[in-house]
Each structure stands twice: as structure tokens, then as C-alpha cells.
Design a protein around this motif. Sequence first.
Motif: not given
Length: 274
Positions: A107-113, A168-175, A259-271
Motif C-alpha cells: 500500500c505504501a508503494q502504491f501511494e508513493q507511486t 494518509k499520504a504522510a503515513l505511507y510516505s517513504a520517510k 502498481m505503476t502510473t501507466a497501468e493505473f491509467g489504463t485500468a481506470i480508463q477501462k473502468a
Amino acid sequence: MSKRNAQEAKTAARERLRAEREREAKRSKAKRQIVVGLSVVAVLAAAGGIGYAVVQSNKPGHWEAVKDEKLVKPANSSGTDGTTVVIGKATAKKTLVMYEDPRCPVCAQFEQTVGPTLKKDVDAGKYKVQFVGASFLDTNLPGEGSRNGLSALGAALNVSPEAFLEYKAALYSAKYHPEETDDKFKDDAYLIKVANTVDALKNNKKFQDDVKNGTFDKWALVMSEKFDADGKKYGFQGTPSLVMDGKKVTGSDGQSAPMTTAEFGTAIQKALTS
């Protein structure tokens, strides 16, 4: 020495010996009484310690006790139990339901990416986002950071939807996001430390009191139950998981969240267009 004097001397000696024996007997009796008394105290103390331990072991843990507490719903939530947390423009026609566990490293990786792209979409009114929190890692690892983190997120939501998203973004941040085996989110002080990086929550006494007092602990448990029910319905394998219009939104593998911006964009557009 005459016989009379000799006899008197023997009598006096016997009397002194008898008196000494009596004193020794009294001393011995006193010692026995002290030893017995100390032994009784030790036994009672041990029994008391055992009794205390038994009582403590039979007392419910904090999160078990929370189940019987009154539910406090955060502001900016809806639904019977306050577990419907929807953020975005009212004009957006569709809603992306996002399931996350605060301790989850994926989830942290997803939020950061993907997080920044998701926020941009929501701000633009492409869709609304609904958050559902999970706490299964507390059982699997174990610990309590997922539940405690969810409770703190409830406190942030109680301040504002914007504070919730930023926190939420801060909790999932790399820091600030710990390794999943490091139960840092169980520590209220750590959660407040992270919150102080969010303008709306910095030195916010009401928020801090809600975190310390566990105001939204029961809400965190109820929210987790919602995840469990939805997880069975959709067959989630873990978090993050995404759903729109009752269908899972997945990456190229057809199972996991994109889990990548490109995959997310494709999946969301389809949805959005299906």
C-alpha cells in the motif's frame, strides 16, 4: 566448704542453668514465630502475585474491550456506522473504492507511486474515491499498528477530508512508513509526530487528544469488519485492492491493483468507460 554451703552452691547452679534454659527456649520460640510469620507473608505475597497474574490474564486486552465501547463516528463520514468515507467532487459520476491496511508495504508503494495521479484525478472530478481501512496485518504479524493507524486516520477525517488525505499520504510516505514487521504505528507519539507534518494537524490538540484517548478505536474495528466482508465478496488476496462499479480494478496480471502510473491509467480508463 561445709556440706550445707556445697548444697546451696549446687542448688544455685541448677537454678541458673534452669533460668538459662528457659531464656534459650523463649529465644528459640521467638525465632520460630518470626520464621513462620515471614513464611506466611511470603506465601500470601506469592498467592497475591499469582492471583493478580490470573486476574490480569483474564482481563480482556485493549482491543477486545473496545468492542464493547460506544461507537464514535468521525465527522465527514456517512453510513450507519460512519464507515463510508467518500472524497471528491459531487459531480463525479463514479467512485473508486480503495482498500488499504496502514501497515501494508505494498500500500505504501502504491501511494508513493500512484497516489499523486489518483489525487489529481479526484481533484479534476474524474471520479470520487472511497476509502476502506483494513487491519489484517495486526493478526498476521501480529501487533496493533494497523488498528491504531486506522483510529488516527479517523481522527484526521474528523478534522477535514483534506487532512485525512494528506495524513494518509504522510503515513505511507517513504520517510515515515515502517517495515511491516516494525509495529511503529502502535505508538501514539509516532502517529502524532507524522501528523505534525500536515498543516491542518500540526499541534492540533483536538486531533492529538483523539489519538491518545482512542476516540475512534471502535470505528477502526468496525471499518476493519467492512473490509473483511468486502474481501470475502470480491475475493481479495490482500491490499491494496481497488473496486469500481462492483468490479475489481487490476493491473496487467488481472489480479492485483495496478502498481505503476501507466497501468493505473489504463485500468481506470477501462473502468470509467465500461
